[in-house]
Design a protein around this motif. Structure first.
Motif, PDB file in Angstrom:
ATOM      1  N   CYS A   3       0.769  -1.365   0.047  1.00 54.64           N
ATOM      2  CA  CYS A   3      -0.045  -0.113   0.057  1.00 54.64           C
ATOM      3  C   CYS A   3       0.800   1.210  -0.105  1.00 54.64           C
ATOM      4  O   CYS A   3       1.941   1.205   0.677  1.00 54.64           O
ATOM      5  CB  CYS A   3      -0.926   0.262   1.316  1.00 54.64           C
ATOM      6  N   ASP A   4       0.373   2.150  -0.591  1.00 53.45           N
ATOM      7  CA  ASP A   4       0.964   3.538  -0.566  1.00 53.45           C
ATOM      8  C   ASP A   4       0.824   4.339   0.676  1.00 53.45           C
ATOM      9  O   ASP A   4      -0.289   4.432   1.265  1.00 53.45           O
ATOM     10  CB  ASP A   4       0.361   4.527  -1.844  1.00 53.45           C
ATOM     11  N   ARG A   5       1.890   4.972   1.268  1.00 52.73           N
ATOM     12  CA  ARG A   5       1.605   5.662   2.546  1.00 52.73           C
ATOM     13  C   ARG A   5       0.854   6.916   2.101  1.00 52.73           C
ATOM     14  O   ARG A   5       1.146   7.643   1.177  1.00 52.73           O
ATOM     15  CB  ARG A   5       3.098   5.951   3.122  1.00 52.73           C
ATOM     16  N   ALA A   6      -0.133   7.333   3.006  1.00 50.40           N
ATOM     17  CA  ALA A   6      -0.961   8.403   2.691  1.00 50.40           C
ATOM     18  C   ALA A   6      -1.239   9.248   3.875  1.00 50.40           C
ATOM     19  O   ALA A   6      -0.898   8.817   4.979  1.00 50.40           O
ATOM     20  CB  ALA A   6      -2.410   7.821   2.211  1.00 50.40           C
ATOM     21  N   ILE A   7      -1.184  10.455   3.578  1.00 51.34           N
ATOM     22  CA  ILE A   7      -1.522  11.427   4.633  1.00 51.34           C
ATOM     23  C   ILE A   7      -2.902  12.091   4.133  1.00 51.34           C
ATOM     24  O   ILE A   7      -3.195  12.581   2.775  1.00 51.34           O
ATOM     25  CB  ILE A   7      -0.662  12.995   4.701  1.00 51.34           C
ATOM     26  N   VAL A   8      -3.831  12.468   5.095  1.00 50.02           N
ATOM     27  CA  VAL A   8      -4.997  13.060   4.965  1.00 50.02           C
ATOM     28  C   VAL A   8      -5.199  14.555   5.439  1.00 50.02           C
ATOM     29  O   VAL A   8      -5.033  14.622   6.607  1.00 50.02           O
ATOM     30  CB  VAL A   8      -6.253  12.175   5.401  1.00 50.02           C
ATOM     31  N   VAL A   9      -5.445  15.538   4.526  1.00 51.96           N
ATOM     32  CA  VAL A   9      -5.545  16.879   4.884  1.00 51.96           C
ATOM     33  C   VAL A   9      -6.823  17.094   5.187  1.00 51.96           C
ATOM     34  O   VAL A   9      -7.804  17.144   4.359  1.00 51.96           O
ATOM     35  CB  VAL A   9      -4.850  17.984   3.670  1.00 51.96           C
ATOM     36  N   GLY A  10      -6.944  17.322   6.602  1.00 51.77           N
ATOM     37  CA  GLY A  10      -8.388  17.687   6.730  1.00 51.77           C
ATOM     38  C   GLY A  10      -8.913  16.574   8.182  1.00 51.77           C
ATOM     39  O   GLY A  10      -9.403  15.355   7.817  1.00 51.77           O
ATOM     40  N   ALA A  11      -8.887  16.961   9.252  1.00 50.63           N
ATOM     41  CA  ALA A  11      -9.456  15.936  10.087  1.00 50.63           C
ATOM     42  C   ALA A  11     -10.656  16.149  10.796  1.00 50.63           C
ATOM     43  O   ALA A  11     -11.075  16.683  11.747  1.00 50.63           O
ATOM     44  CB  ALA A  11      -8.486  16.139  11.305  1.00 50.63           C
ATOM     45  N   GLY A  12     -11.720  16.199   9.779  1.00 50.97           N
ATOM     46  CA  GLY A  12     -12.957  16.177  10.054  1.00 50.97           C
ATOM     47  C   GLY A  12     -13.775  14.666  10.025  1.00 50.97           C
ATOM     48  O   GLY A  12     -13.288  13.860   9.723  1.00 50.97           O
ATOM     49  N   LYS A  13     -15.070  14.805   9.872  1.00 50.78           N
ATOM     50  CA  LYS A  13     -15.778  13.408   9.772  1.00 50.78           C
ATOM     51  C   LYS A  13     -15.368  12.780   8.368  1.00 50.78           C
ATOM     52  O   LYS A  13     -15.043  11.661   8.526  1.00 50.78           O
ATOM     53  CB  LYS A  13     -17.337  13.836   9.708  1.00 50.78           C
ATOM     54  N   VAL A  14     -15.421  13.616   7.273  1.00 53.16           N
ATOM     55  CA  VAL A  14     -14.860  13.076   6.187  1.00 53.16           C
ATOM     56  C   VAL A  14     -13.691  12.173   6.100  1.00 53.16           C
ATOM     57  O   VAL A  14     -13.635  11.030   5.720  1.00 53.16           O
ATOM     58  CB  VAL A  14     -15.177  13.996   4.922  1.00 53.16           C
ATOM     59  N   GLY A  15     -12.556  12.944   6.665  1.00 50.37           N
ATOM     60  CA  GLY A  15     -11.224  12.562   6.691  1.00 50.37           C
ATOM     61  C   GLY A  15     -11.440  11.437   7.808  1.00 50.37           C
ATOM     62  O   GLY A  15     -10.517  10.559   7.292  1.00 50.37           O
ATOM     63  N   VAL A  16     -11.789  11.320   8.457  1.00 48.96           N
ATOM     64  CA  VAL A  16     -11.979  10.142   9.632  1.00 48.96           C
ATOM     65  C   VAL A  16     -12.451   9.010   9.065  1.00 48.96           C
ATOM     66  O   VAL A  16     -11.960   7.892   9.016  1.00 48.96           O
ATOM     67  CB  VAL A  16     -12.717  10.423  10.925  1.00 48.96           C
ATOM     68  N   ASP A  17     -13.647   9.075   8.137  1.00 48.42           N
ATOM     69  CA  ASP A  17     -14.162   7.928   7.592  1.00 48.42           C
ATOM     70  C   ASP A  17     -13.211   7.582   6.539  1.00 48.42           C
ATOM     71  O   ASP A  17     -13.317   6.329   6.375  1.00 48.42           O
ATOM     72  CB  ASP A  17     -15.509   8.673   6.883  1.00 48.42           C
ATOM     73  N   LEU A  18     -12.648   8.301   5.712  1.00 43.10           N
ATOM     74  CA  LEU A  18     -11.689   7.890   4.797  1.00 43.10           C
ATOM     75  C   LEU A  18     -10.392   7.071   5.364  1.00 43.10           C
ATOM     76  O   LEU A  18     -10.049   6.212   4.837  1.00 43.10           O
ATOM     77  CB  LEU A  18     -11.316   9.031   4.002  1.00 43.10           C
ATOM     78  N   VAL A  19     -10.043   7.625   6.559  1.00 39.15           N
ATOM     79  CA  VAL A  19      -8.956   6.860   7.084  1.00 39.15           C
ATOM     80  C   VAL A  19      -9.533   5.412   7.588  1.00 39.15           C
ATOM     81  O   VAL A  19      -8.798   4.496   7.416  1.00 39.15           O
ATOM     82  CB  VAL A  19      -8.476   7.614   8.329  1.00 39.15           C
ATOM     83  N   GLY A  20     -10.610   5.458   8.257  1.00 41.55           N
ATOM     84  CA  GLY A  20     -11.226   4.146   8.550  1.00 41.55           C
ATOM     85  C   GLY A  20     -11.509   3.157   7.509  1.00 41.55           C
ATOM     86  O   GLY A  20     -11.170   1.885   7.787  1.00 41.55           O
TER      87      GLY A  20
END
Length: 468
Positions: free
Chosen positions: A151-168
């Protein structure tokens, strides 16, 4: 924007979030090789070879079949990088590409007045043999991502509901090929202690380099929209894959530039222009055209230089420090169009229409852009390109970067002799905001054809003297 005198030194320009591209190591190059895409090409090549060997068309028909099939499938982006490895999702596009190849083979037969039956059967045999192979490649890719964490290492910009759902979703479904290593958000909407991965303290560019990140996902956050754009440009400049959660994402349909991470559509931004193979074509063309033009126009340059010498003396060639790609200074060459009077203030003074220091020769050189011909040498040296954002002086770059959002971002590519802003009348004392907007549009939409269009518009402007 002309000045007088020469300058060879200047204080460095502070970089405003303008991270410089990473040096590509062998591990980076290997990581960027997409194994699924390579396997898909291999499966199609084997299927083409098998179909041709079985039906034995003439050698030239075999070449037509191979070129039609592989060309149509490459044009249909069947070998692209992707998150969602779904054979069923990709099947309509694959069938359409094969149908296009069948039509091309049939058309060649009609034009050449040759029977195309064997070639048409080879296309059908390819489809029958190739699709099961593609199904196996997608299944193998999903298994390897889950089993070996490819898997590719990823950073999510934006720690809101959408960002948390994406990381999950990334953590629960590694078959999509992303491994989250942290959030970047100066104003997180969720308690940092409740986040599924760490909230990173550093600057995005520093964290990308430190953690070896290959993908940046831009989700919603409380920060200003311009900060999100800054993040996208930073990721773009560092060679990361950039995925954006679009506004009204619930209404987005799947398309060529849309990825899927479970129920979320992600808009894939194009790669940086300087990382594409076509950029080497641009550079080679720049050198050839600039060298040819410098030789062909040397008599014109000599006559212009003589006119400058007779009007206002030496120096004939005007040297001035400008800022190029990655905020690097270089010495720009022009024919002097302004009379020298006392101390050189060309680095801090903006020359405008009606400047009394400009004599008849200078006005003619400026009006015809003949004063810029020595910049062909800058192009050969690699300081500039034929087409790109116009270079500016260090002092003005600092000033404009401080007050105009995204002015700094125009230094992602080499500066140019002409550019999109210039052919739209943005020369001299005109809006810096509009220039910056046109320059960033050029970078985002760069192609060889766009360069050709700008060159044609430049010729038209010079001949018709529009936008002057």
């Amino acid at each position: 924007m002309n000045g007088v005198g020469s300058a060879t030194t200047s204080p460095p320009v502070p970089r405003r979030r303008a991270a410089r591209p990473r040096e590509a190591s062998w591990s980076d190059l290997l990581r960027r090789v997409n194994a699924v895409a390579v396997l898909l090409v291999a499966v199609d090549a084997v299927a083409v070879a098998g179909a041709v060997a079985r039906l034995r068309p003439d050698w030239w028909w075999a070449a037509v079949v191979a070129a039609s099939l592989l060309g149509a499938r490459a044009a249909g982006r069947l070998y692209r990088r992707r998150l969602w490895l779904s054979w069923l999702q990709d099947l309509p596009r694959s069938v359409a590409a094969t149908a296009l190849a069948f039509a091309l083979v049939t058309l060649v037969g009609l034009v050449a007045d040759e029977p195309a039956r064997a070639a048409q059967q080879a296309v059908l045999a390819f489809a029958a043999a190739g699709e099961p192979g593609r199904l196996a490649v997608f299944a193998l890719g999903r298994w390897c991502r889950r089993r070996f964490h490819r898997c590719d290492r990823a950073i999510v910009v934006g720690a809101g509901k959408v960002g948390v759902d994406l990381v999950g979703a990334m953590l629960a479904h590694p078959e999509f090929g992303l491994r989250p290593v942290g959030f970047v958000d100066p104003e997180p909407a969720v308690d940092p202690a409740a986040l599924p991965v760490d909230l990173l303290d550093g600057d995005l560019a520093d964290e990308i380099t430190r953690l070896g990140v290959g993908t940046v996902v831009l989700a919603f956050s409380r920060t200003r929209e311009s900060s999100v754009v800054d993040s996208a440009i930073t990721a773009h400049r560092l060679g990361c894959t950039t995925l954006v959660v679009p506004r009204m994402y619930e209404l987005y349909q799947d398309g060529p530039d849309i990825e899927r991470l479970r129920s979320y559509p992600l808009l894939r931004l194009g790669t940086a222009p300087t990382t594409r193979p076509a950029w080497w074509v641009k550079r080679g063309t720049d050198v050839l055209l600039a060298a040819a033009a410098l030789v062909a126009l040397s008599p014109v340059i000599a006559l212009c230089a003589l006119a400058v010498l007779l009007e206002s003396g030496r120096p004939v060639i005007f040297r001035q420090v400008r800022i190029g790609m990655d905020d690097q200074p270089f010495v720009l060459y022009k024919l002097r169009s302004v009379r020298m009077r006392g101390e050189d203030d060309s680095q801090i003074t903006w020359s405008v229409v009606g400047d009394r220091r400009v004599g008849p020769v200078g006005r003619f050189l400026r009006g015809t852009s003949l004063d810029e011909l020595p910049q062909l040498w800058n192009i050969i040296r690699g300081d500039m390109s034929i087409v790109g954002p116009r270079p500016e002086r260090p002092g003005f770059v600092r000033e404009f970067s401080a007050i105009h959002e995204l002015y700094w971002a125009r230094h992602r590519v080499p500066t140019g002799l002409t550019g999109l802003a210039q052919v739209h009348g943005l020369r001299g004392d005109t809006s810096i905001v509009d220039r910056s907007r046109y320059d960033n549009y050029y970078i985002a939409n760069w192609s060889l054809w766009l360069d050709v269009k700008i060159l044609l518009q430049t010729v038209g402007e010079l001949l018709c003297r529009r936008n002057r």
